[in-house]
Design an enzyme around this catalytic site. Structure first.
Site, PDB file in Angstrom:
ATOM      1  N   TYR A 138       0.801  -1.219   0.000  1.00 51.62           N
ATOM      2  CA  TYR A 138       0.000   0.000   0.000  1.00 51.62           C
ATOM      3  C   TYR A 138       0.840   1.278   0.000  1.00 51.62           C
ATOM      4  O   TYR A 138       0.387   2.325   0.422  1.00 51.62           O
ATOM      5  CB  TYR A 138      -0.929   0.014   1.240  1.00 51.62           C
ATOM      6  CG  TYR A 138      -2.100  -0.970   1.164  1.00 51.62           C
ATOM      7  CD1 TYR A 138      -2.148  -1.970   0.211  1.00 51.62           C
ATOM      8  CD2 TYR A 138      -3.154  -0.880   2.052  1.00 51.62           C
ATOM      9  CE1 TYR A 138      -3.195  -2.866   0.148  1.00 51.62           C
ATOM     10  CE2 TYR A 138      -4.220  -1.772   1.996  1.00 51.62           C
ATOM     11  CZ  TYR A 138      -4.228  -2.768   1.042  1.00 51.62           C
ATOM     12  OH  TYR A 138      -5.284  -3.657   0.984  1.00 51.62           O
ATOM     13  N   LYS A 188       3.428 -14.905   0.753  1.00 56.28           N
ATOM     14  CA  LYS A 188       3.254 -15.680  -0.482  1.00 56.28           C
ATOM     15  C   LYS A 188       4.650 -15.818  -1.083  1.00 56.28           C
ATOM     16  O   LYS A 188       4.910 -15.407  -2.216  1.00 56.28           O
ATOM     17  CB  LYS A 188       2.266 -14.932  -1.392  1.00 56.28           C
ATOM     18  CG  LYS A 188       1.817 -15.673  -2.616  1.00 56.28           C
ATOM     19  CD  LYS A 188       0.951 -16.881  -2.357  1.00 56.28           C
ATOM     20  CE  LYS A 188       0.688 -17.601  -3.665  1.00 56.28           C
ATOM     21  NZ  LYS A 188       0.477 -19.039  -3.520  1.00 56.28           N
ATOM     22  N   ASP A 221      -2.859 -18.232   0.362  1.00 57.17           N
ATOM     23  CA  ASP A 221      -3.973 -19.042  -0.168  1.00 57.17           C
ATOM     24  C   ASP A 221      -4.310 -20.183   0.795  1.00 57.17           C
ATOM     25  O   ASP A 221      -5.488 -20.444   1.076  1.00 57.17           O
ATOM     26  CB  ASP A 221      -3.659 -19.565  -1.584  1.00 57.17           C
ATOM     27  CG  ASP A 221      -2.200 -19.986  -1.778  1.00 57.17           C
ATOM     28  OD1 ASP A 221      -1.407 -19.873  -0.817  1.00 57.17           O
ATOM     29  OD2 ASP A 221      -1.863 -20.433  -2.884  1.00 57.17           O
ATOM     30  N   ASP A 245      -5.224  -7.140   5.347  1.00 55.98           N
ATOM     31  CA  ASP A 245      -6.481  -6.472   5.019  1.00 55.98           C
ATOM     32  C   ASP A 245      -7.526  -7.503   4.581  1.00 55.98           C
ATOM     33  O   ASP A 245      -8.672  -7.519   5.052  1.00 55.98           O
ATOM     34  CB  ASP A 245      -6.205  -5.468   3.887  1.00 55.98           C
ATOM     35  CG  ASP A 245      -7.333  -4.472   3.686  1.00 55.98           C
ATOM     36  OD1 ASP A 245      -8.332  -4.546   4.430  1.00 55.98           O
ATOM     37  OD2 ASP A 245      -7.229  -3.633   2.784  1.00 55.98           O
ATOM     38  N   ASP A 249     -11.218  -9.330   6.924  1.00 58.11           N
ATOM     39  CA  ASP A 249     -12.655  -9.365   6.594  1.00 58.11           C
ATOM     40  C   ASP A 249     -13.191 -10.766   6.868  1.00 58.11           C
ATOM     41  O   ASP A 249     -14.282 -10.942   7.411  1.00 58.11           O
ATOM     42  CB  ASP A 249     -12.903  -8.983   5.128  1.00 58.11           C
ATOM     43  CG  ASP A 249     -13.195  -7.494   4.961  1.00 58.11           C
ATOM     44  OD1 ASP A 249     -12.574  -6.694   5.694  1.00 58.11           O
ATOM     45  OD2 ASP A 249     -14.041  -7.133   4.118  1.00 58.11           O
TER      46      ASP A 249
END
Ligand SMILES: NC(=O)c1ccc[n+]([C@@H]2O[C@H](COP(=O)([O-])OP(=O)(O)OC[C@H]3O[C@@H](n4cnc5c(N)ncnc54)[C@H](O)[C@@H]3O)[C@@H](O)[C@H]2O)c1
Length: 358
Positions: A138, A188, A221, A245, A249
């Protein structure tokens, strides 16, 4: 008596409704506790401010915020007026300018609330995600090239520094020491062979400083799948900005929904104000209906009071939210019929009872 100057930045959509209730609970906590007082600074910024001034925030907004003890944010975004990447930009600037490099997002299911996962209950869902909040994906570096031609392309660069990774990991390990002594780092690194290799190396370097914490790595993943398959195996999770982020959720959903998910953007060194906000956004689909769940914003106030050192008040707010919800004060997202205001009032009533009992 301690006095705290708190910036109140409700923002857009349901941010305005939930912040009103969070402030009501904060003020009640201050009165009932009697150990601290408040100087609330209204920050009426966002899309309405844009409509009257042509700007989302004043030019000197960081200077307005800098002397505050903390910032309470509702949510920003109103896609019908402005693209999301424009409305979100002041938030990202606050997090980066004030070096709020730790974003804490607890996902704990209240006993008595059903879990979206069959066979799982409150004992299985207690995850604390630390999202690295100041760099990573970001950093806003890149650009469009050959714009509006057939060869148009975009380049977006992520920036991961050794210092940034190490400080996030150390903070995560210390959190794990105060909890169930487990840390999972999520990257990752099989596919992103530079940035996340730096993360892997940092983990191996830092872990020996915390011999009482067991640690592991997971690729993002696999982690998404494991959050669903075996959430009980996670204690503290440390992730880069983007993965944190996304995962939170899902964490919010496992813990009863976004209406219950609080967060803290912390500058641990306290050189700058920290910012507290629900994980959810401005929810245009339910804005203006008075039915948004204020619990996430109220629980963010509890995280703010923890940070300010008012731990007993913070704990009382958390217990009052739990008691009010379990007693049936629920907005439609939790299957109830109450309004935002009614849930706020129920939490304040429960707070009063808690103080009387004490
Ligand atoms: N930090 C922030 O301010 C932030 C975070 C996420 C999204 N946004 C912005 O919010 C806007 C909407 O984004 P979105 O729809 O992807 O995410 P959202 O979190 O606003 O909403 C997702 C879904 O959850 C529901 N929901 C969210 N909070 C709720 C609450 N307190 N009570 C009951 N239901 C709730 C919404 O009704 C919606 O169906 C966009 O402009 C986006 O950029 C802002």
């Amino acid at each position: 008596m301690a006095k705290y100057r708190i910036g109140i930045y409700p923002g857009d959509g349901i941010g305005v409704d939930v912040t009103a209730e969070a402030v009501r609970v904060l003020q009640s906590a201050s009165q009932l506790d009697g150990q601290f007082s408040l100087d609330l600074v209204d920050l009426p910024w966002g899309c309405k401010y844009y409509q009257s001034t042509g700007k989302l925030v004043p030019d000197d907004f960081l200077e307005v915020l800098r002397p505050l003890d903390a910032i309470l944010l509702g949510a920003v975004g109103w896609p019908a007026l402005l693209p999301d990447h424009v409305t979100l930009s002041p938030l990202v600037r606050i997090r980066q300018a004030f070096d709020q490099y730790v974003c804490l997002r607890p996902a704990r299911l209240l006993p008595g609330l059903g879990c979206i996962l069959s066979g799982k209950s409150a004992k299985d869902i207690d995850i604390l995600v630390l999202r690295e909040n100041s760099e990573g994906e970001y950093v806003d570096q890149g650009g469009f090239f050959k714009r509006h031609t057939a060869d148009e392309f975009a380049l977006q660069t992520a920036l991961h520094t050794q210092r940034g990774i190490e400080r996030a990991l150390r903070y995560g390990f210390r959190l794990a020491q105060g909890r169930r002594h487990r840390l999972t780092m999520i990257t990752k690194s099989n596919a992103q062979r530079f940035a996340f290799v730096l993360w892997d190396e940092a983990l191996e370097r830092i872990a020996p400083e915390f011999p009482d914490v067991t640690y592991e790595r997971q690729h993002a993943d696999a982690a998404v799948m494991n959050f669903v398959r075996r959430p009980e195996s996670f204690d503290v999770v440390v992730a880069s900005n983007l993965f944190g982020d996304i995962l939170t959720d899902l964490g919010g959903l496992l813990a009863g929904g976004l209406g219950l998910a609080p967060s803290a953007n912390l500058n641990p060194e306290r050189k700058f104000p920290s910012m507290f906000e629900p994980v959810h956004g401005s929810a245009p689909d339910i804005a203006g209906q008075g039915i948004a769940n204020p619990a996430a914003a109220i629980l963010s106030v509890a995280m703010m009071l923890d940070h300010l050192g008012e731990r007993s008040s913070a704990e009382r707010i958390r217990r009052s939210v739990e008691r009010a919800i379990l007693a049936g004060a629920r907005t439609p997202d939790l299957g109830g019929k109450n309004t935002t205001e009614q849930v706020g009032a129920a939490v304040v009533a429960s707070l009063r009872d808690a103080v009387k009992e004490h």
